[in-house]
Design an enzyme around this catalytic site. Sequence first.
Site, PDB file in Angstrom:
ATOM      1  N   ARG A 298       7.095  10.860  -5.597  1.00 23.88           N
ATOM      2  CA  ARG A 298       6.290   9.965  -5.615  1.00 23.88           C
ATOM      3  C   ARG A 298       4.939  10.310  -5.426  1.00 23.88           C
ATOM      4  O   ARG A 298       4.917  11.001  -4.274  1.00 23.88           O
ATOM      5  CB  ARG A 298       6.817   8.820  -4.762  1.00 23.88           C
ATOM      6  CG  ARG A 298       6.223   7.489  -4.759  1.00 23.88           C
ATOM      7  CD  ARG A 298       6.794   6.326  -3.889  1.00 23.88           C
ATOM      8  NE  ARG A 298       6.447   6.704  -2.425  1.00 23.88           N
ATOM      9  CZ  ARG A 298       5.436   6.178  -1.827  1.00 23.88           C
ATOM     10  NH1 ARG A 298       4.698   5.410  -2.220  1.00 23.88           N
ATOM     11  NH2 ARG A 298       5.394   6.512  -0.577  1.00 23.88           N
TER      12      ARG A 298
ATOM     13  N   HIS B  16      -2.310   3.242  -2.705  1.00 23.58           N
ATOM     14  CA  HIS B  16      -2.146   3.919  -1.470  1.00 23.58           C
ATOM     15  C   HIS B  16      -3.198   3.836  -0.631  1.00 23.58           C
ATOM     16  O   HIS B  16      -3.826   5.108  -0.310  1.00 23.58           O
ATOM     17  CB  HIS B  16      -1.170   5.304  -1.559  1.00 23.58           C
ATOM     18  CG  HIS B  16      -0.456   5.874  -0.205  1.00 23.58           C
ATOM     19  ND1 HIS B  16       0.659   6.156  -0.427  1.00 23.58           N
ATOM     20  CD2 HIS B  16      -1.091   5.735   0.849  1.00 23.58           C
ATOM     21  CE1 HIS B  16       1.068   6.422   0.815  1.00 23.58           C
ATOM     22  NE2 HIS B  16       0.054   6.212   1.754  1.00 23.58           N
TER      23      HIS B  16
ATOM     24  N   GLU C 151       2.832   0.147   1.572  1.00 22.79           N
ATOM     25  CA  GLU C 151       2.699  -0.576   2.995  1.00 22.79           C
ATOM     26  C   GLU C 151       1.533  -1.436   2.801  1.00 22.79           C
ATOM     27  O   GLU C 151       0.625  -1.140   3.779  1.00 22.79           O
ATOM     28  CB  GLU C 151       2.314   0.722   3.842  1.00 22.79           C
ATOM     29  CG  GLU C 151       3.493   1.907   4.093  1.00 22.79           C
ATOM     30  CD  GLU C 151       3.388   2.817   4.967  1.00 22.79           C
ATOM     31  OE1 GLU C 151       4.551   3.480   5.387  1.00 22.79           O
ATOM     32  OE2 GLU C 151       2.313   3.193   5.540  1.00 22.79           O
TER      33      GLU C 151
ATOM     34  N   ASN D  21       9.929   2.931   3.532  1.00 20.99           N
ATOM     35  CA  ASN D  21       9.389   3.937   4.463  1.00 20.99           C
ATOM     36  C   ASN D  21       9.963   3.696   5.655  1.00 20.99           C
ATOM     37  O   ASN D  21       9.804   2.459   6.291  1.00 20.99           O
ATOM     38  CB  ASN D  21       7.825   3.916   4.249  1.00 20.99           C
ATOM     39  CG  ASN D  21       7.393   4.123   3.055  1.00 20.99           C
ATOM     40  OD1 ASN D  21       7.980   4.499   2.184  1.00 20.99           O
ATOM     41  ND2 ASN D  21       6.083   4.122   2.949  1.00 20.99           N
TER      42      ASN D  21
ATOM     43  N   TYR E 299       9.838   5.366   9.926  1.00 22.22           N
ATOM     44  CA  TYR E 299       9.746   6.297  10.932  1.00 22.22           C
ATOM     45  C   TYR E 299      10.362   6.162  12.188  1.00 22.22           C
ATOM     46  O   TYR E 299      10.863   6.928  12.732  1.00 22.22           O
ATOM     47  CB  TYR E 299       8.124   6.399  10.967  1.00 22.22           C
ATOM     48  CG  TYR E 299       7.322   7.060   9.844  1.00 22.22           C
ATOM     49  CD1 TYR E 299       7.551   8.385   9.611  1.00 22.22           C
ATOM     50  CD2 TYR E 299       6.965   6.157   8.869  1.00 22.22           C
ATOM     51  CE1 TYR E 299       6.877   8.780   8.442  1.00 22.22           C
ATOM     52  CE2 TYR E 299       6.509   6.733   7.530  1.00 22.22           C
ATOM     53  CZ  TYR E 299       6.372   8.082   7.351  1.00 22.22           C
ATOM     54  OH  TYR E 299       5.979   8.397   6.344  1.00 22.22           O
TER      55      TYR E 299
ATOM     56  N   GLU F  90       9.421   7.297   2.263  1.00 18.83           N
ATOM     57  CA  GLU F  90       8.864   8.224   3.221  1.00 18.83           C
ATOM     58  C   GLU F  90       9.812   8.203   4.355  1.00 18.83           C
ATOM     59  O   GLU F  90      10.300   7.242   5.013  1.00 18.83           O
ATOM     60  CB  GLU F  90       7.772   7.446   3.599  1.00 18.83           C
ATOM     61  CG  GLU F  90       6.215   7.547   2.576  1.00 18.83           C
ATOM     62  CD  GLU F  90       5.100   7.044   3.258  1.00 18.83           C
ATOM     63  OE1 GLU F  90       5.068   7.151   4.353  1.00 18.83           O
ATOM     64  OE2 GLU F  90       4.213   6.677   2.346  1.00 18.83           O
TER      65      GLU F  90
END
Length: 451
Positions: free
Chosen positions: A85, A129, A174, A298, A300, A357
């Site tokens: 991606r 992005h 995002e 995504n 984290y 991600e």
Amino acid sequence: MSVAPAVSAAPARTFPKDFFWGASSAAYQIEGATEEDGRGPSIWDTFAARGLIKDGSSARVACDHYHRFAEDIALMKQAGFTAYRFSLAWPRILPTGRGTVNPAGLAFYDRLVDALLQAGIRPMACLYHWDLPQALEDEGGWRNRAIAEAFADYARVAVARLGDRVQDWFTLNEPNVVAINGHGSADHAPGLRLGEQGVLTVLHHQNLAQGDAFRAMQAERSGLRFGTVCNLQPARPESDRPEDRAAAIRWDAVWNRVPLDGVLRGAVPDVLAESMRTIVQPGDLERIRFPIDLLGINYYSRMTMRHEPGRLFDVGWGDPHAERYTGMGWPVQPDGLYDLLLEFKQLYGNPAVFIAENGAAYDDVVSPDGAVHDPERVAFLRDHIREVGRALAAGCNVKGYLVWSLLDNFEWAEGLTKRFGIVRVDYDTLTRTPKDSYRWFAETIRTGHVA
């Protein structure tokens, strides 16, 4: 000296044969060539020029992927990637955000896509992005409803050129970070502090632009797969105090639900309905809702929230009480990814998703033997991929996993100080050095198994 984290007792996981593996990247973070071949300036070029990057660096060269993409694709192929991606740079294709198309910009993405296909790697293109053309920011950027039309036209141009070879198209990466970090806390470009209404306005206008772009791409070329990419994090209260629980609900609504509920339900979260009453116009929610094929997630860490008057939405960050932290200071919470996927399945009917991600920055060093040993990153990836396997076993509709990222790169406001890559980049020589995590990930892809 770093010590490898202990291997957890979690069971091994084996992944389906059609599960796709690879990495994600962002144009601004890796391409460089910011002043070449007709590319226009973006808000991040302006942000850097204002001296707001922590180490004083810029993305003028970054990883020089613009000139070295063949070398980078060779690394992907060697690792066995089946998907990649990447984002298109809006100002490289439309230097002022709309109007005249830059042929050299499209030609670069022609070369990139053709090289990926030749290597047997599935190209997955993301339209945005974070590198908004500065000319559009000068017109109000995401604060201006008119940006929806410009974004839809950009999407049409991109699909018209690349849609014969790229089947997977993603609109935004995002939008919550764009709204909150760029327009609320001023940590990111364009560096504004607009308050709560400004943040919600930017979120809503991104949703509008996304809905219009989906329809523009669909009208331009049928048979493509469409999706979006959201940074999702379970929001948990720091304590059982009612005010902390309410803060976590508010933050979950802003961070997770506005992007998700818009595209998937054509709705705004109940807790924000009154705040968004003057922002949402008649017909907006119908424009925003769209039957996407694939959602990128995504992840984290979790978010631990507490009531903190005077902050955005009266929400502050609580203590996560984590045992491990990354080089960004983020808690390492692999089980939060399982919680997130299970919660998403329960709330949204289990549509197809992929991990778009997941990764970690650490203070990697080059050993005397020239290698980069990064046991913390290996442990991070191992533990999170196990949780994806656990979610699959629980019936979650997860189609693939993309690491963030292939290369160390320009980490936004942190500049060149934070390294997320499984391949080290020497920013003086631009030499690429695969880390231990690269080899570990390649073996995982080869076997489809995480011990």
